[in-house]
Enzyme design. Structure first.
Site, PDB file in Angstrom:
ATOM      1  N   HIS A  95       0.826  -1.204   0.000  1.00  0.00           N
ATOM      2  CA  HIS A  95       0.000   0.000   0.000  1.00  0.00           C
ATOM      3  C   HIS A  95       0.867   1.263   0.000  1.00  0.00           C
ATOM      4  O   HIS A  95       2.029   1.224   0.409  1.00  0.00           O
ATOM      5  CB  HIS A  95      -0.877   0.046   1.258  1.00  0.00           C
ATOM      6  CG  HIS A  95      -2.004  -0.926   1.271  1.00  0.00           C
ATOM      7  ND1 HIS A  95      -2.308  -1.692   2.384  1.00  0.00           N
ATOM      8  CD2 HIS A  95      -2.921  -1.262   0.332  1.00  0.00           C
ATOM      9  CE1 HIS A  95      -3.365  -2.444   2.132  1.00  0.00           C
ATOM     10  NE2 HIS A  95      -3.749  -2.210   0.889  1.00  0.00           N
ATOM     11  N   CYS A 148      -2.876   0.555  10.066  1.00  0.00           N
ATOM     12  CA  CYS A 148      -3.893  -0.388   9.558  1.00  0.00           C
ATOM     13  C   CYS A 148      -4.991  -0.700  10.555  1.00  0.00           C
ATOM     14  O   CYS A 148      -6.107  -1.058  10.164  1.00  0.00           O
ATOM     15  CB  CYS A 148      -3.242  -1.713   9.169  1.00  0.00           C
ATOM     16  SG  CYS A 148      -1.929  -1.616   7.952  1.00  0.00           S
TER      17      CYS A 148
END
Length: 255
Positions: free
Chosen positions: A160, A247
């Site tokens: 990511h 996250c």
């Protein structure tokens, strides 16, 4: 009040999606203890925790950041790039509806929240295996009326965008320049991770403090040298599932 929405570690976390890491055994008890300590650190930094349950058919659901984007004006429920994760969105949307108007990313758009970095009124979106141009277009449509710009950033070598770059303070970003082009982030000041710690680019800004993994002491020393307030957390078991400190929570101020 500052809210942190989190989600329990699923008993099925060993079946998590993996892209850039080899699969390793994940000790569920250790992962849950680390997640508890992570939530306690958030509380110590002034967050009120809203923890959602997790089911055995949602192995990645602890990584709640990927399924929603929360702005002062609205929350965007994503359409995760991995099919196996799309069932995670319903409970998160229900929880966030108490705090924000809700909009959704629709097919064919896909976006993981880990690919979205907001710095002031600028929103950077990683062009990754999980996030596509259709989602970027929809995000522009949702956010432009509120004064945000949305800029795509190429991502290489990591899962990511926020595996490679995160916010440290107003105008200052932490970056691994081998995974994202630094020139995409002008005029921000950039602090590079230590070359020996390529995964060290993920820090979680909570108010005026940073939560940062204990796994990256060399980069931590660079943060300390900048005079930043850093709180170390051990997320080593969650890291085996390609997780990091951003996250595991959605943090926002209650309107």
């Amino acid at each position: 009040m500052r809210i942190a929405v989190t989600r329990e570690v699923s008993a099925a976390i060993e079946r998590c999606e993996l892209t850039h890491l080899a699969r390793q055994p994940i000790d569920l008890g250790t992962a849950r203890r680390q997640h508890d300590a992570y939530q306690q650190a958030l509380q110590d930094l002034g967050c009120s925790i809203v923890c959602l349950g997790a089911e055995d058919d949602m192995p990645d659901s602890v990584f709640i950041e990927d399924v929603a984007l929360v702005f002062p004006e609205l929350a965007i429920i994503t359409r995760p790039g991995a099919d196996t994760r799309r069932a995670e969105t319903a409970a998160v949307a229900e929880a966030l509806a108490a705090y924000r108007p809700i909009v959704h990313i629709d097919p064919p758009g896909t976006v993981d929240g880990g690919d979205v970095l907001t710095a002031g009124s600028r929103v950077f979106v990683g062009e990754s295996a999980r996030t596509n141009a259709a989602a970027v277009s929809q995000m522009r449509r949702h956010l432009a009326p509120h004064g945000y710009t949305v800029d795509p950033v190429p991502v290489r070598g990591c899962l990511h965008l926020k595996s490679a770059v995160t916010a440290l303070a107003e105008g200052l970003l932490l970056i691994n320049p081998h995974w994202v082009p630094p020139e995409c982030f002008r005029p921000f000041r950039l602090l590079e991770v230590d070359a020996a710690e390529p995964y060290g680019g993920n820090a979680l800004l909570v108010g005026d403090a940073l939560m940062y993994p204990t796994a990256f002491p060399r980069t931590r020393a660079r943060l300390d040298a900048c005079g930043l307030r850093v709180v170390g957390v051990d997320v080593s078991e969650l890291a085996k599932a390609e997780g990091a400190v951003t996250c595991c929570s959605l943090i926002f101020d209650e309107n």
